[in-house]
Design a protein around this motif. Structure first.
Motif, PDB file in Angstrom:
ATOM      1  N   UNK A 148      63.615  44.363  40.536  1.00 35.90           N
ATOM      2  CA  UNK A 148      63.758  44.314  39.082  1.00 35.90           C
ATOM      3  C   UNK A 148      64.629  45.467  38.589  1.00 35.90           C
ATOM      4  N   UNK A 149      64.425  46.641  39.132  1.00 37.76           N
ATOM      5  CA  UNK A 149      65.238  47.807  38.744  1.00 37.76           C
ATOM      6  C   UNK A 149      66.695  47.598  39.121  1.00 37.76           C
ATOM      7  N   UNK A 150      66.922  47.039  40.315  1.00 34.40           N
ATOM      8  CA  UNK A 150      68.297  46.784  40.757  1.00 34.40           C
ATOM      9  C   UNK A 150      68.986  45.808  39.800  1.00 34.40           C
ATOM     10  N   UNK A 151      68.259  44.754  39.403  1.00 36.32           N
ATOM     11  CA  UNK A 151      68.864  43.739  38.546  1.00 36.32           C
ATOM     12  C   UNK A 151      69.099  44.246  37.125  1.00 36.32           C
ATOM     13  N   UNK A 152      68.227  45.131  36.639  1.00 37.63           N
ATOM     14  CA  UNK A 152      68.385  45.641  35.277  1.00 37.63           C
ATOM     15  C   UNK A 152      69.340  46.831  35.208  1.00 37.63           C
ATOM     16  N   UNK A 153      69.794  47.297  36.358  1.00 37.94           N
ATOM     17  CA  UNK A 153      70.664  48.478  36.375  1.00 37.94           C
ATOM     18  C   UNK A 153      71.965  48.288  35.623  1.00 37.94           C
ATOM     19  N   UNK A 154      72.559  47.095  35.733  1.00 36.29           N
ATOM     20  CA  UNK A 154      73.850  46.840  35.085  1.00 36.29           C
ATOM     21  C   UNK A 154      73.769  46.884  33.577  1.00 36.29           C
ATOM     22  N   UNK A 155      72.799  46.153  33.007  1.00 38.26           N
ATOM     23  CA  UNK A 155      72.685  46.107  31.547  1.00 38.26           C
ATOM     24  C   UNK A 155      72.243  47.463  31.001  1.00 38.26           C
ATOM     25  N   UNK A 156      71.447  48.187  31.793  1.00 40.08           N
ATOM     26  CA  UNK A 156      71.016  49.522  31.362  1.00 40.08           C
ATOM     27  C   UNK A 156      72.208  50.447  31.235  1.00 40.08           C
ATOM     28  N   UNK A 157      73.098  50.409  32.222  1.00 36.67           N
ATOM     29  CA  UNK A 157      74.305  51.244  32.181  1.00 36.67           C
ATOM     30  C   UNK A 157      75.187  50.839  31.007  1.00 36.67           C
ATOM     31  N   UNK A 158      75.316  49.528  30.751  1.00 35.91           N
ATOM     32  CA  UNK A 158      76.144  49.065  29.628  1.00 35.91           C
ATOM     33  C   UNK A 158      75.623  49.592  28.297  1.00 35.91           C
ATOM     34  N   UNK A 159      74.304  49.572  28.128  1.00 39.53           N
ATOM     35  CA  UNK A 159      73.740  50.061  26.867  1.00 39.53           C
ATOM     36  C   UNK A 159      73.935  51.574  26.738  1.00 39.53           C
ATOM     37  N   UNK A 160      73.670  52.311  27.818  1.00 42.52           N
ATOM     38  CA  UNK A 160      73.839  53.763  27.756  1.00 42.52           C
ATOM     39  C   UNK A 160      75.301  54.148  27.569  1.00 42.52           C
ATOM     40  N   UNK A 161      76.224  53.348  28.124  1.00 43.35           N
ATOM     41  CA  UNK A 161      77.646  53.621  27.924  1.00 43.35           C
ATOM     42  C   UNK A 161      77.998  53.500  26.445  1.00 43.35           C
ATOM     43  N   UNK A 431      74.549  39.641  26.757  1.00 45.04           N
ATOM     44  CA  UNK A 431      74.878  38.376  27.423  1.00 45.04           C
ATOM     45  C   UNK A 431      74.268  38.303  28.819  1.00 45.04           C
ATOM     46  N   UNK A 432      74.293  39.428  29.538  1.00 50.05           N
ATOM     47  CA  UNK A 432      73.759  39.428  30.896  1.00 50.05           C
ATOM     48  C   UNK A 432      72.246  39.286  30.932  1.00 50.05           C
ATOM     49  N   UNK A 433      71.586  39.582  29.813  1.00 49.17           N
ATOM     50  CA  UNK A 433      70.130  39.454  29.764  1.00 49.17           C
ATOM     51  C   UNK A 433      69.682  38.040  29.379  1.00 49.17           C
ATOM     52  N   UNK A 434      70.628  37.186  28.980  1.00 46.05           N
ATOM     53  CA  UNK A 434      70.252  35.796  28.674  1.00 46.05           C
ATOM     54  C   UNK A 434      69.732  35.154  29.959  1.00 46.05           C
ATOM     55  N   UNK A 435      68.555  34.529  29.918  1.00 45.28           N
ATOM     56  CA  UNK A 435      67.935  33.997  31.146  1.00 45.28           C
ATOM     57  C   UNK A 435      68.603  32.742  31.686  1.00 45.28           C
TER      58      UNK A 435
END
Length: 493
Positions: A148-161, A431-435
């Motif tokens: 779960x952490x691996x999959x959420x890593x991308x969107x987390x970085x996008x938000x922090x960026x 967009x990446x969080x859309x299921x």
């Protein structure tokens, strides 16, 4: 030159966003000792522009190299079967013999990028590897919370960026906004605004129950609103915003142009020599045109536009005396004049301390995300038909910000560039969080299901869902690209 600068900005922005997004997946994968087979900027079907890999402690590099197969077809009991290639039979200098090392590279298709994590059903659809027993270094063998952490890593970085960029912009540049509360005169409402429900003389008090004094946000808030409260003839009046008016707004090149502040018809810029030769001077205030009294500049503009190619009898107030002038309107309906410097007194720049900019960066990120989510209701509204304004890469490139000097030279407006990158970063995170299978959100849903139910989703279900998701996303991309190309051909891009 201008299109080249816009294209450069687009590629640079996408490259930054993709690299950091994929890094958000890559780093936690490495931390949890999960093998990352490939890390690529842009896609590399068939071949890559550049690639590198560490073999036996030394970096090796390739340019314009063809992708070698990771599987082979063999015959088992008279049937052909695709299996992973036997790396033990490969020579030591073959990169495929060292799968424990990540292959880094740049593809030739500049529409994103990816990190290929071993043991994960992704867009590569590497089902041959998935048929083998799970290895300890594979994604599928890791605990659900790590996946779960691996999959959420991308969107987390996008938000922090986005948070960091917005915070830096607020700290280094401050924020300049047009404060409508300082304008004494009522707003100028076009026919589009009146179709929404506004009337001449209305003073906007609230949008959906909230006060909004920033002009840039006010027009967008109105487009996204359900109810408007105005002061009309001395009384507070609340009305529902009409979708027919919003539809008219979206037919204009600039959907937000329905609302402008009113100000005196004082001329402060003259660029047309013919107009200057006719006697008009900077500082003149237009008081009547063809006998019609003028109070505001937008009234003057409206008359000029309607009299393209004609001559106007204009009375201006100069040094306390009225001067009659004959001004020739161009065939395009312009006089080559402007009146905008007086608006500067309504503009204010707020500066932030370093500590304040941290909080402000977060707030701006949330605001950007909120606005983008709200716009969905316009996109899917049958009357408004906002989907017609949705554009793909070509439309984005066309609208990339550039700065033009008086000499005509074009350069990058870095403030606008970083604002766009921050906005787009938040958008990619959403967009990446859309299921949808094929996006991070799809993987997150399957992982959460496993954590709640206590058992993983069957492998065949994952593979089929991924296939459906990839087909859907490819179809969506083709639709967006097709829309861009159609608009370009018809001149509506």
């Amino acid at each position: 030159m201008e299109i080249a600068i816009k294209l450069f900005q687009f590629i640079l922005s996408i490259s930054i966003l993709v690299l950091l997004h994929e890094l958000g997946h890559f780093l936690p994968a490495i931390w949890f000792k999960t093998r990352a087979e490939k890390f690529f900027l842009f896609f590399d079907p068939y071949f890559s522009i550049f690639s590198m890999k560490k073999i036996n402690g030394k970096w090796q590099y390739k340019f314009l190299s063809k992708n070698l197969p990771d599987s082979e077809v063999i015959e088992v009991n008279g049937k052909k079967e695709e299996v992973p290639i036997d790396i033990s039979k490969l020579p030591d200098n073959d990169w495929r013999k060292h799968p424990e090392q990540t292959k880094y590279g740049i593809g030739w298709l500049p529409f994103g990028g990816y990190v290929k994590i071993a043991g994960m059903v992704d867009e590569s659809m590497d089902t041959a590897q998935m048929k083998k027993p799970a290895e300890p270094w594979e994604f599928r063998s890791k605990p659900a919370w790590q996946r779960l952490i691996i999959m959420l890593g991308g969107v987390t970085v996008n938000f922090f960026l986005a948070w960091i960029i917005y915070g830096c912009l607020s700290y280094f540049n401050g924020e300049t906004s047009f404060d409508t509360s300082k304008v004494d005169a009522p707003m100028h409402y076009t026919q589009v605004a009146k179709a929404m429900g506004f009337e001449d003389g209305d003073k906007i008090l609230k949008v959906d129950g909230k006060v909004q004094n920033s002009l840039d946000k006010l027009s967008l808030d109105i487009l996204l609103s359900d109810k408007i409260t105005v002061l009309r003839n001395g009384k507070e009046v609340t009305f529902n915003t009409n979708d027919d008016g919003k539809a008219l707004a979206f037919r204009d090149e600039n959907p937000r142009a329905f609302l402008t502040p009113r100000y005196a018809s004082v001329i402060d810029t003259i660029v047309n020599p013919k107009t200057a030769a006719a006697g008009l001077k900077v500082g003149d205030q237009v008081v009547s045109v063809n006998g019609q009294k003028i109070s505001y500049y937008d009234e003057f503009q409206g008359i000029v536009t309607k009299n393209a190619g004609k001559t106007l009898n204009v009375d201006v107030l100069r040094s306390g005396a009225v001067q009659p002038l004959n001004l020739e309107v161009s065939k395009e309906g312009t006089l080559g004049i402007a009146s905008y410097k007086q608006l500067e007194k309504y503009a204010a720049t707020k500066h932030f301390t370093f500590a304040e900019s941290i909080g402000r960066g977060f707030t701006r990120s949330i605001e950007s995300l909120t606005y983008q989510i709200k716009q969905f209701k316009l996109v899917f509204n049958k009357k408004v038909q906002g989907y017609k304004k949705v554009g793909g890469p070509l439309a984005i490139i066309k609208n990339m910000p550039v700065e033009k000097s008086k000499s005509g030279a074009v350069s990058i407006n870095w403030t606008m560039f970083w604002s766009f990158t921050a906005m787009f970063s938040v958008w990619l995170a959403f967009l990446n969080l859309i299921p949808i299978p094929g996006l991070d959100g799809g993987h997150v849903i399957f992982t959460l299901y496993e954590m709640i139910v206590g058992k993983p989703v069957p492998q065949k279900v994952l593979e089929n869902a991924q296939m459906v998701g990839v087909i859907f996303l490819l179809g969506l991309m083709l639709l967006i690209f097709g829309s861009d190309i159609f608009k370009a051909i018809t001149g509506n891009l």
